[in-house]
Motif scaffolding. Structure first.
Motif, PDB file in Angstrom:
ATOM      1  N   MET A 199       0.849  -1.189   0.000  1.00 28.71           N
ATOM      2  CA  MET A 199       0.000   0.000   0.000  1.00 28.71           C
ATOM      3  C   MET A 199       0.891   1.247   0.000  1.00 28.71           C
ATOM      4  SD  MET A 199      -3.026   1.057   2.711  1.00 28.71           S
ATOM      5  CE  MET A 199      -3.946  -0.442   2.397  1.00 28.71           C
ATOM      6  N   PRO A 200       0.602   2.250  -0.848  1.00 28.71           N
ATOM      7  CA  PRO A 200       1.436   3.457  -0.890  1.00 28.71           C
ATOM      8  C   PRO A 200       1.471   4.170   0.456  1.00 28.71           C
ATOM      9  CG  PRO A 200      -0.060   3.369  -2.770  1.00 28.71           C
ATOM     10  CD  PRO A 200      -0.472   2.276  -1.850  1.00 28.71           C
TER      11      PRO A 200
ATOM     12  N   TRP B  79       1.260   7.330   1.185  1.00 26.48           N
ATOM     13  CA  TRP B  79       0.241   8.360   1.385  1.00 26.48           C
ATOM     14  C   TRP B  79      -1.095   7.742   1.794  1.00 26.48           C
ATOM     15  CZ3 TRP B  79      -4.283   8.336  -1.365  1.00 26.48           C
ATOM     16  CH2 TRP B  79      -4.304   7.588  -2.549  1.00 26.48           C
ATOM     17  N   LEU B  80      -1.360   6.518   1.266  1.00 24.77           N
ATOM     18  CA  LEU B  80      -2.616   5.855   1.610  1.00 24.77           C
ATOM     19  C   LEU B  80      -2.573   5.343   3.049  1.00 24.77           C
ATOM     20  CD1 LEU B  80      -5.294   5.282   0.280  1.00 24.77           C
ATOM     21  CD2 LEU B  80      -4.411   3.065  -0.469  1.00 24.77           C
ATOM     22  N   LEU B  81      -1.399   4.875   3.482  1.00 25.84           N
ATOM     23  CA  LEU B  81      -1.248   4.454   4.874  1.00 25.84           C
ATOM     24  C   LEU B  81      -1.433   5.627   5.822  1.00 25.84           C
ATOM     25  CD1 LEU B  81       1.827   2.038   4.565  1.00 25.84           C
ATOM     26  CD2 LEU B  81      -0.544   1.393   5.034  1.00 25.84           C
ATOM     27  N   THR B  82      -0.869   6.787   5.439  1.00 27.00           N
ATOM     28  CA  THR B  82      -1.031   7.987   6.267  1.00 27.00           C
ATOM     29  C   THR B  82      -2.495   8.383   6.351  1.00 27.00           C
ATOM     30  OG1 THR B  82       1.169   8.735   5.600  1.00 27.00           O
ATOM     31  CG2 THR B  82      -0.313  10.375   6.555  1.00 27.00           C
ATOM     32  N   LEU B  83      -3.190   8.347   5.214  1.00 20.73           N
ATOM     33  CA  LEU B  83      -4.620   8.674   5.203  1.00 20.73           C
ATOM     34  C   LEU B  83      -5.401   7.690   6.065  1.00 20.73           C
ATOM     35  CD1 LEU B  83      -7.047  10.267   4.071  1.00 20.73           C
ATOM     36  CD2 LEU B  83      -7.043   8.699   2.116  1.00 20.73           C
ATOM     37  N   ASP B  84      -5.039   6.417   5.992  1.00 15.71           N
ATOM     38  CA  ASP B  84      -5.770   5.391   6.736  1.00 15.71           C
ATOM     39  C   ASP B  84      -5.630   5.579   8.244  1.00 15.71           C
ATOM     40  OD1 ASP B  84      -7.320   2.867   6.626  1.00 15.71           O
ATOM     41  OD2 ASP B  84      -5.570   2.067   7.662  1.00 15.71           O
TER      42      ASP B  84
ATOM     43  N   VAL C 151      -9.624   3.903   5.472  1.00 11.06           N
ATOM     44  CA  VAL C 151      -9.929   3.820   4.052  1.00 11.06           C
ATOM     45  C   VAL C 151     -11.206   3.030   3.796  1.00 11.06           C
ATOM     46  CG1 VAL C 151      -9.060   2.951   1.838  1.00 11.06           C
ATOM     47  CG2 VAL C 151      -7.495   4.078   3.427  1.00 11.06           C
ATOM     48  N   ARG C 152     -11.500   2.076   4.704  1.00  7.30           N
ATOM     49  CA  ARG C 152     -12.687   1.251   4.474  1.00  7.30           C
ATOM     50  C   ARG C 152     -13.983   2.056   4.547  1.00  7.30           C
ATOM     51  NH1 ARG C 152     -10.976  -0.284   9.746  1.00  7.30           N
ATOM     52  NH2 ARG C 152     -12.563   0.016  11.375  1.00  7.30           N
TER      53      ARG C 152
ATOM     54  N   LEU D 289     -14.235   5.037   3.030  1.00  9.18           N
ATOM     55  CA  LEU D 289     -14.246   5.992   1.913  1.00  9.18           C
ATOM     56  C   LEU D 289     -15.494   5.837   1.051  1.00  9.18           C
ATOM     57  CD1 LEU D 289     -10.527   6.156   0.697  1.00  9.18           C
ATOM     58  CD2 LEU D 289     -11.845   7.853   2.010  1.00  9.18           C
TER      59      LEU D 289
ATOM     60  N   SER E 194     -18.066   8.663   0.289  1.00 10.32           N
ATOM     61  CA  SER E 194     -18.361   9.041  -1.100  1.00 10.32           C
ATOM     62  C   SER E 194     -19.860   9.069  -1.354  1.00 10.32           C
ATOM     63  CB  SER E 194     -17.674   8.066  -2.061  1.00 10.32           C
ATOM     64  OG  SER E 194     -16.269   8.092  -1.888  1.00 10.32           O
TER      65      SER E 194
END
Length: 531
Positions: free
Chosen positions: A1-2, A4-9, A14-15, A17, A21
């Motif tokens: 996982m990138p 930036w995505l880990l930081t966002l999570d 993320v689940r 999102l 949305s």
């Protein structure tokens, strides 16, 4: 996982999102479409509203853990499971490409796992195995097959165990909810829950399921302040009625020789009030296992059970590069343990369990044909994390029930009355050249006492591994005798072995073990008391 995505999570899971949305789509649709425009809501607005309501319902309900932890997108899992039998090979992968854990999931949820298209495996491939059924099947009442563990004279509380139990993950790699769910399922399904290396936590005790207390290398749960073994704490833990058996996992500091291990097993049996005590091991060098068997002969003490783990089974915290190439695979290790105990006439005294990934009833039948009395299924921790406990308790119990029902059908199809009656003659294997043979021909079983006869020179050694490593094994050390120290006419024991052991009254004593040329010690003589 990138990254930036880990930081966002870490800040916004993320689940969620998809749920977010849906909320944004609904808000945008209401702003642009209605009522400012004077028209009704657009399709996007309606879809956003419907999906948002579904997501909110998913968060509030407790029946499906997948929906609760993955609102909206969790429904895709069930959609794909529904589509997969017909088009799974086009979408994901073919069934033989990976362990069929999806079938285990279906059984846990009470959904039929029957296939409408036959066997997807390549039945002509070398190594393919199947069960030889009988023309006259039997009728067996019930699927709750049991096995009695504990035959030693000092075992006053034998345990009637299910033939399928759970070999649990350690508390560290798994969660509190996982431990509670497994133990609740064990209580409901009447099977045993191995604690894994670590203490017996409140989560193990909450639902009252039967426990197999695993004592690991750190003596966790029964150690003193300085880290040594504390017999009083051990006795207190073992006295709990929920603890039905004690399992000593090897690589331990409390004993340093095979003989000391056997005496420690007897010590634990007495500290526990006569509950079954066994050992769990993954077979490494064969001489180490043979040394344990010789120690059983010498001390006249044997564990009530031995659980064989394979190189496939790890704790969930083992580095992959160390776990993959280490140890003997389960089936090979199981065969060696069973055959060796038969070869020295100890098999009737010692029950054998095996721990691994048993995903269908045939896996259990094959293990029992190779010598297992019961199986411990290792759960996939990734599939049990963060579950809703009441929901998962039902799923664990249902999975156990459906596996035993399928095993019940195999037992009847083979013309038997109990899975313990499976032998190597019931399993057929296709050889690499395309021919077939029963397992009894591929892996000939040993006759009772044949190893004792071989060491006396009366018959040839039953296998190359016994011929090479049995003479080198010694009760006074886990290390083998050098090859040049093994006489041609003896199996290697030349000198008396002296060491520190524990008596039946938990008093340290010095014992001397006189060894005759046959290598079988006829008596143990106490020669002194340690100060």
């Amino acid at each position: 996982m990138p990254a930036w995505l880990l930081t966002l999570d870490r800040h916004v899971p993320v689940r969620y999102l998809m749920l977010a949305s849906c909320a944004l789509a609904l808000a945008a649709g209401l702003w642009s479409d209605w009522p400012l425009s004077g028209q009704g809501p657009s399709g996007w607005t309606v879809m956003g509203a419907v999906l948002l309501l579904i997501g909110l319902h998913d968060l509030a309900q407790s029946r499906q853990a997948v929906w609760r932890h993955y609102p909206v997108i969790g429904h895709l899992r069930f959609l794909l499971a529904w589509v997969r039998p017909a088009r799974g090979g086009d979408i994901i992968d073919s069934e033989p490409d990976a362990p069929p854990f999806s079938r285990v999931d279906l059984r846990a949820e009470g959904v039929s796992d029957m296939r409408p298209v036959g066997n997807p495996q390549d039945e002509k491939a070398g190594g393919h195995e199947w069960l030889s059924h009988a023309l006259a099947p039997t009728t067996v009442a019930g699927h709750d097959f049991r096995v009695l563990i504990g035959s030693a004279a000092s075992c006053r509380q034998p345990y009637s165990a299910s033939v399928l139990n759970v070999s649990a993950l350690r508390f560290g790699p798994s969660s509190a909810a996982t431990i509670e769910a497994i133990n609740g399922g064990a209580r409901q399904g009447r099977f045993a829950h191995e604690t894994g290396e670590g203490p017996i936590s409140e989560h193990h005790r909450r639902h009252g399921g039967d426990l197999i207390w695993a004592i690991g290398s750190g003596d966790v749960g029964c150690h003193e302040g300085n880290g040594g073994f504390d017999p009083q704490r051990c006795a207190e833990q073992a006295a709990d009625p929920q603890v039905r058996m004690i399992e000593l996992q090897l690589a331990h500091s409390t004993f340093s020789t095979p003989l000391a291990l056997m005496l420690f097993v007897e010590r634990l049996r007495r500290l526990s009030g006569g509950k079954p005590v066994g050992i769990k091991l993954c077979i490494g060098p064969a001489w180490e296992w043979f040394a344990l068997v010789k120690a059983m002969q010498v001390s006249r003490v044997a564990p009530d059970f031995i659980v064989v783990d394979g190189s496939e089974g790890v704790t969930g915290a083992t580095p992959q590069q160390r776990a993959d190439p280490t140890g003997l695979p389960l089936l090979e290790g199981l065969q060696l343990v069973h055959d060796t105990l038969v070869g020295v006439g100890l098999r009737e005294r010692v029950r054998i369990g095996c721990a691994g990934e048993f995903v269908n009833a045939f896996d259990i039948a094959r293990a029992m044909a190779l010598g297992a009395d019961w199986c411990n299924a290792t759960p996939d921790g990734r599939r049990l994390h963060a579950r809703v406990v009441p929901d998962t308790i039902e799923q664990v119990a249902a999975c156990h029930r459906h596996m035993l029902e399928a095993l019940h059908e195999l037992v009847q199809a083979a013309g038997l009355h109990h899975p313990g009656e499976f032998t190597r003659s019931h399993i057929v294997r296709r050889r690499p050249d395309g021919s077939t043979a029963i397992l009894a021909e591929c892996l000939p079983p040993l006759r009772s006492g044949v190893l004792l006869a071989a060491e006396r020179g009366e018959v040839p050694w039953p296998s190359p591994i016994h011929a090479r490593d049995w003479p080198r094994a010694q009760v006074g050390s886990f290390s083998p005798l050098p090859m040049d120290a093994v006489p041609d006419d003896s199996f290697g024991a030349k000198h008396a072995v002296a060491g520190i052991a524990q008596s039946r009254d938990d008093v340290a004593m010095v014992v001397e073990l006189p060894v005759d040329r046959s290598g079988v010690d006829r008596h143990v003589r106490v020669v002194g008391m340690e100060a």
